[in-house]
Design a protein around this motif. Structure first.
Motif, PDB file in Angstrom:
ATOM      1  N   MET A 162      44.635  35.653  27.683  1.00  0.00           N
ATOM      2  CA  MET A 162      44.347  36.865  26.941  1.00  0.00           C
ATOM      3  C   MET A 162      44.216  38.029  27.914  1.00  0.00           C
ATOM      4  SD  MET A 162      41.726  35.644  23.996  1.00  0.00           S
ATOM      5  CE  MET A 162      41.779  33.938  23.523  1.00  0.00           C
ATOM      6  N   LYS A 163      44.309  39.212  27.385  1.00  0.00           N
ATOM      7  CA  LYS A 163      44.161  40.426  28.193  1.00  0.00           C
ATOM      8  C   LYS A 163      42.837  41.079  27.830  1.00  0.00           C
ATOM      9  CE  LYS A 163      49.090  40.976  28.465  1.00  0.00           C
ATOM     10  NZ  LYS A 163      50.261  41.690  27.980  1.00  0.00           N
ATOM     11  N   ILE A 164      42.013  41.287  28.869  1.00  0.00           N
ATOM     12  CA  ILE A 164      40.634  41.725  28.669  1.00  0.00           C
ATOM     13  C   ILE A 164      40.339  42.972  29.484  1.00  0.00           C
ATOM     14  CG2 ILE A 164      38.216  41.049  29.016  1.00  0.00           C
ATOM     15  CD1 ILE A 164      39.186  38.118  28.773  1.00  0.00           C
ATOM     16  N   CYS A 165      39.544  43.857  28.893  1.00  0.00           N
ATOM     17  CA  CYS A 165      38.986  45.009  29.607  1.00  0.00           C
ATOM     18  C   CYS A 165      37.478  44.815  29.630  1.00  0.00           C
ATOM     19  CB  CYS A 165      39.346  46.306  28.873  1.00  0.00           C
ATOM     20  SG  CYS A 165      38.419  47.758  29.437  1.00  0.00           S
ATOM     21  N   VAL A 166      36.876  44.991  30.795  1.00  0.00           N
ATOM     22  CA  VAL A 166      35.426  44.924  30.935  1.00  0.00           C
ATOM     23  C   VAL A 166      34.957  46.303  31.381  1.00  0.00           C
ATOM     24  CG1 VAL A 166      33.486  43.881  32.163  1.00  0.00           C
ATOM     25  CG2 VAL A 166      35.450  42.470  31.526  1.00  0.00           C
ATOM     26  N   ILE A 167      34.144  46.942  30.552  1.00  0.00           N
ATOM     27  CA  ILE A 167      33.609  48.261  30.895  1.00  0.00           C
ATOM     28  C   ILE A 167      32.260  48.051  31.568  1.00  0.00           C
ATOM     29  CG2 ILE A 167      32.859  50.500  30.024  1.00  0.00           C
ATOM     30  CD1 ILE A 167      34.750  50.072  27.632  1.00  0.00           C
ATOM     31  N   GLY A 168      32.192  48.400  32.837  1.00  0.00           N
ATOM     32  CA  GLY A 168      30.983  48.241  33.629  1.00  0.00           C
ATOM     33  C   GLY A 168      31.141  47.099  34.625  1.00  0.00           C
ATOM     34  N   THR A 169      30.988  47.409  35.914  1.00  0.00           N
ATOM     35  CA  THR A 169      31.122  46.381  36.952  1.00  0.00           C
ATOM     36  C   THR A 169      29.779  46.097  37.612  1.00  0.00           C
ATOM     37  OG1 THR A 169      31.775  48.019  38.600  1.00  0.00           O
ATOM     38  CG2 THR A 169      33.557  46.868  37.422  1.00  0.00           C
ATOM     39  N   GLY A 170      28.727  46.153  36.810  1.00  0.00           N
ATOM     40  CA  GLY A 170      27.420  45.735  37.295  1.00  0.00           C
ATOM     41  C   GLY A 170      27.349  44.218  37.260  1.00  0.00           C
ATOM     42  N   TYR A 171      26.160  43.706  37.250  1.00  0.00           N
ATOM     43  CA  TYR A 171      25.946  42.271  37.326  1.00  0.00           C
ATOM     44  C   TYR A 171      26.682  41.507  36.220  1.00  0.00           C
ATOM     45  CZ  TYR A 171      23.490  38.016  38.446  1.00  0.00           C
ATOM     46  OH  TYR A 171      23.205  36.737  38.816  1.00  0.00           O
ATOM     47  N   VAL A 172      26.428  41.849  34.974  1.00  0.00           N
ATOM     48  CA  VAL A 172      27.030  41.129  33.844  1.00  0.00           C
ATOM     49  C   VAL A 172      28.538  41.353  33.785  1.00  0.00           C
ATOM     50  CG1 VAL A 172      27.104  40.958  31.309  1.00  0.00           C
ATOM     51  CG2 VAL A 172      24.904  41.134  32.499  1.00  0.00           C
ATOM     52  N   GLY A 173      28.975  42.604  33.935  1.00  0.00           N
ATOM     53  CA  GLY A 173      30.396  42.920  33.826  1.00  0.00           C
ATOM     54  C   GLY A 173      31.245  42.260  34.894  1.00  0.00           C
ATOM     55  N   LEU A 174      30.804  42.327  36.142  1.00  0.00           N
ATOM     56  CA  LEU A 174      31.600  41.764  37.235  1.00  0.00           C
ATOM     57  C   LEU A 174      31.622  40.239  37.189  1.00  0.00           C
ATOM     58  CD1 LEU A 174      33.398  42.316  39.620  1.00  0.00           C
ATOM     59  CD2 LEU A 174      31.356  42.445  41.069  1.00  0.00           C
ATOM     60  N   VAL A 175      30.472  39.634  36.937  1.00  0.00           N
ATOM     61  CA  VAL A 175      30.435  38.168  36.844  1.00  0.00           C
ATOM     62  C   VAL A 175      31.301  37.700  35.672  1.00  0.00           C
ATOM     63  CG1 VAL A 175      28.969  36.167  36.345  1.00  0.00           C
ATOM     64  CG2 VAL A 175      28.194  37.901  37.988  1.00  0.00           C
ATOM     65  N   SER A 176      31.154  38.332  34.522  1.00  0.00           N
ATOM     66  CA  SER A 176      31.946  37.942  33.350  1.00  0.00           C
ATOM     67  C   SER A 176      33.434  38.161  33.597  1.00  0.00           C
ATOM     68  CB  SER A 176      31.502  38.730  32.114  1.00  0.00           C
ATOM     69  OG  SER A 176      30.161  38.448  31.805  1.00  0.00           O
ATOM     70  N   GLY A 177      33.786  39.307  34.153  1.00  0.00           N
ATOM     71  CA  GLY A 177      35.193  39.603  34.426  1.00  0.00           C
ATOM     72  C   GLY A 177      35.817  38.609  35.381  1.00  0.00           C
ATOM     73  N   ALA A 178      35.120  38.300  36.463  1.00  0.00           N
ATOM     74  CA  ALA A 178      35.641  37.347  37.451  1.00  0.00           C
ATOM     75  C   ALA A 178      35.774  35.951  36.843  1.00  0.00           C
ATOM     76  CB  ALA A 178      34.744  37.316  38.686  1.00  0.00           C
ATOM     77  N   CYS A 179      34.804  35.560  36.038  1.00  0.00           N
ATOM     78  CA  CYS A 179      34.859  34.228  35.419  1.00  0.00           C
ATOM     79  C   CYS A 179      35.949  34.143  34.354  1.00  0.00           C
ATOM     80  CB  CYS A 179      33.498  33.864  34.835  1.00  0.00           C
ATOM     81  SG  CYS A 179      32.246  33.466  36.090  1.00  0.00           S
ATOM     82  N   PHE A 180      36.119  35.194  33.547  1.00  0.00           N
ATOM     83  CA  PHE A 180      37.215  35.195  32.569  1.00  0.00           C
ATOM     84  C   PHE A 180      38.569  35.143  33.273  1.00  0.00           C
ATOM     85  CE2 PHE A 180      34.318  37.214  29.263  1.00  0.00           C
ATOM     86  CZ  PHE A 180      34.316  36.098  28.435  1.00  0.00           C
ATOM     87  N   ALA A 181      38.703  35.843  34.391  1.00  0.00           N
ATOM     88  CA  ALA A 181      39.950  35.796  35.163  1.00  0.00           C
ATOM     89  C   ALA A 181      40.174  34.387  35.708  1.00  0.00           C
ATOM     90  CB  ALA A 181      39.915  36.816  36.302  1.00  0.00           C
ATOM     91  N   ASP A 182      39.106  33.753  36.148  1.00  0.00           N
ATOM     92  CA  ASP A 182      39.222  32.412  36.693  1.00  0.00           C
ATOM     93  C   ASP A 182      39.643  31.395  35.623  1.00  0.00           C
ATOM     94  OD1 ASP A 182      38.996  31.100  39.265  1.00  0.00           O
ATOM     95  OD2 ASP A 182      37.366  29.916  38.380  1.00  0.00           O
ATOM     96  N   LEU A 183      39.404  31.718  34.368  1.00  0.00           N
ATOM     97  CA  LEU A 183      39.855  30.864  33.261  1.00  0.00           C
ATOM     98  C   LEU A 183      41.324  31.098  32.920  1.00  0.00           C
ATOM     99  CD1 LEU A 183      36.770  31.095  30.853  1.00  0.00           C
ATOM    100  CD2 LEU A 183      37.480  29.121  32.230  1.00  0.00           C
ATOM    101  N   GLY A 184      41.977  32.055  33.634  1.00  0.00           N
ATOM    102  CA  GLY A 184      43.401  32.300  33.433  1.00  0.00           C
ATOM    103  C   GLY A 184      43.741  33.564  32.669  1.00  0.00           C
ATOM    104  N   ASN A 185      42.747  34.351  32.321  1.00  0.00           N
ATOM    105  CA  ASN A 185      42.982  35.611  31.615  1.00  0.00           C
ATOM    106  C   ASN A 185      43.281  36.730  32.595  1.00  0.00           C
ATOM    107  OD1 ASN A 185      42.039  34.759  28.780  1.00  0.00           O
ATOM    108  ND2 ASN A 185      40.330  34.170  30.085  1.00  0.00           N
ATOM    109  N   VAL A 186      43.965  37.780  32.121  1.00  0.00           N
ATOM    110  CA  VAL A 186      44.164  38.986  32.913  1.00  0.00           C
ATOM    111  C   VAL A 186      43.025  39.930  32.552  1.00  0.00           C
ATOM    112  CG1 VAL A 186      45.644  40.977  33.349  1.00  0.00           C
ATOM    113  CG2 VAL A 186      46.655  38.714  33.010  1.00  0.00           C
ATOM    114  N   VAL A 187      42.245  40.333  33.548  1.00  0.00           N
ATOM    115  CA  VAL A 187      41.034  41.122  33.308  1.00  0.00           C
ATOM    116  C   VAL A 187      41.086  42.429  34.085  1.00  0.00           C
ATOM    117  CG1 VAL A 187      38.515  41.161  33.441  1.00  0.00           C
ATOM    118  CG2 VAL A 187      39.704  38.994  32.976  1.00  0.00           C
ATOM    119  N   TRP A 188      40.899  43.532  33.352  1.00  0.00           N
ATOM    120  CA  TRP A 188      40.772  44.866  33.949  1.00  0.00           C
ATOM    121  C   TRP A 188      39.301  45.223  33.929  1.00  0.00           C
ATOM    122  CZ3 TRP A 188      44.763  47.902  35.790  1.00  0.00           C
ATOM    123  CH2 TRP A 188      46.050  47.437  35.530  1.00  0.00           C
ATOM    124  N   CYS A 189      38.668  45.308  35.082  1.00  0.00           N
ATOM    125  CA  CYS A 189      37.276  45.738  35.175  1.00  0.00           C
ATOM    126  C   CYS A 189      37.263  47.236  35.468  1.00  0.00           C
ATOM    127  CB  CYS A 189      36.542  44.993  36.285  1.00  0.00           C
ATOM    128  SG  CYS A 189      36.238  43.253  35.914  1.00  0.00           S
TER     129      CYS A 189
END
Length: 185
Positions: free
Chosen positions: A1-28
Motif C-alpha cells: 500500500m502507499k502511505i503518508c505519515v504526517i509528523g516524524t516524531g516518535y509515533v510517526g517515524l516508528v510507524s512509518g519505518a515499520c509500515f515500510a518494513d512490512l513492504g509498503n511505500v511510506v512518505w513521512c
C-alpha cells in the motif's frame, strides 16, 4: 500500500519505518525541514533501539521517503496517518488538538482521490468527527473516510510493540475501510 505519515516524531517515524518494513511505500512528512534533511541523510533525530537500522534499510530500498512537501506525499498515498503532537494545554489537563486540526486543514487541500485518513495521535472521543467536518469545508464531496487508530508504543520497545502488539484498536463505521486497515497491519 502507499502511505503518508504526517509528523516524524516518535509515533510517526516508528510507524512509518515499520509500515515500510512490512513492504509498503511510506512518505513521512514534517514541516521541520532540518529534521527531514537529517532523515534523508539516514540520521534519526531521537534514540529508539533498532530504529536507525530500520530507517536505513527501508530508505535504501526506496520504501521509506522523507519530505516536507505534504501535497506530494498525500497525493501519492492511499492512506494518510496523522501522527502529530497533542501536548497538554497549560490551563487544563486537556489535549491541545491544534496540530491535529491544522494537519487536517492542510491535507484537505491535497485530496485528489479517495483517502483513508487515520488519526494515530492521542485524541479524545469525537475528534474524528471534527476532522471530518474540517475536511468537508474544503471538499464538497466526501472522498475520504476518517478512522481512529490510537497508538500503544512504549519508548524503548516501540518497534517490538508495533511488530507484536498486544492489541490494535481501529474505529470506523465503514467495513470496507476496516478490512483495508486490518490488511495493512
Amino acid at each position: 500500500m502507499k502511505i503518508c505519515v504526517i509528523g516524524t516524531g516518535y509515533v510517526g517515524l516508528v510507524s512509518g519505518a515499520c509500515f515500510a518494513d512490512l513492504g509498503n511505500v511510506v512518505w513521512c512528512t514534517d514541516k521541520n525541514k532540518k529534521k527531514i534533511e537529517l532523515l534523508n541523510n539516514r540520521q534519526v533525530p531521537f534514540y529508539e533501539p533498532g530504529l536507525e537500522e530500520l530507517v536505513k534499510k527501508n530508505y535504501s530500498s526506496g520504501r521509506l521517503k522523507f519530505t516536507s512537501n505534504l501535497k506530494l506525499a498525500v497525493q501519492k498515498s492511499d492512506i494518510v496517518f496523522i501522527c502529530v503532537g497533542t501536548p497538554t494545554l497549560k490551563a487544563s489537563a486537556s489535549a491541545d488538538l491544534s496540530y491535529v486540526y491544522k494537519a487536517s486543514r492542510e491535507l484537505s487541500s491535497h485530496i485528489n482521490k479517495f483517502k483513508i485518513i487515520v488519526v494515530k495521535s492521542t485524541v479524545p472521543v469525537s475528534t474524528g468527527d471534527a476532522i471530518e467536518n474540517i475536511i468537508l469545508r474544503k471538499k464538497r464531496k466526501k472522498f475520504f473516510e476518517v478512522v481512529s487508530n490510537p497508538e500503544f508504543l512504549r519508548e524503548g520497545d516501540a518497534i517490538r510493540d508495533f511488530r507484536f502488539p498486544d492489541r490494535i484498536v481501529v474505529g470506523s463505521n465503514n467495513r470496507k475501510v476496516l478490512k483495508k486497515i486490518q490488511s495493512l497491519y
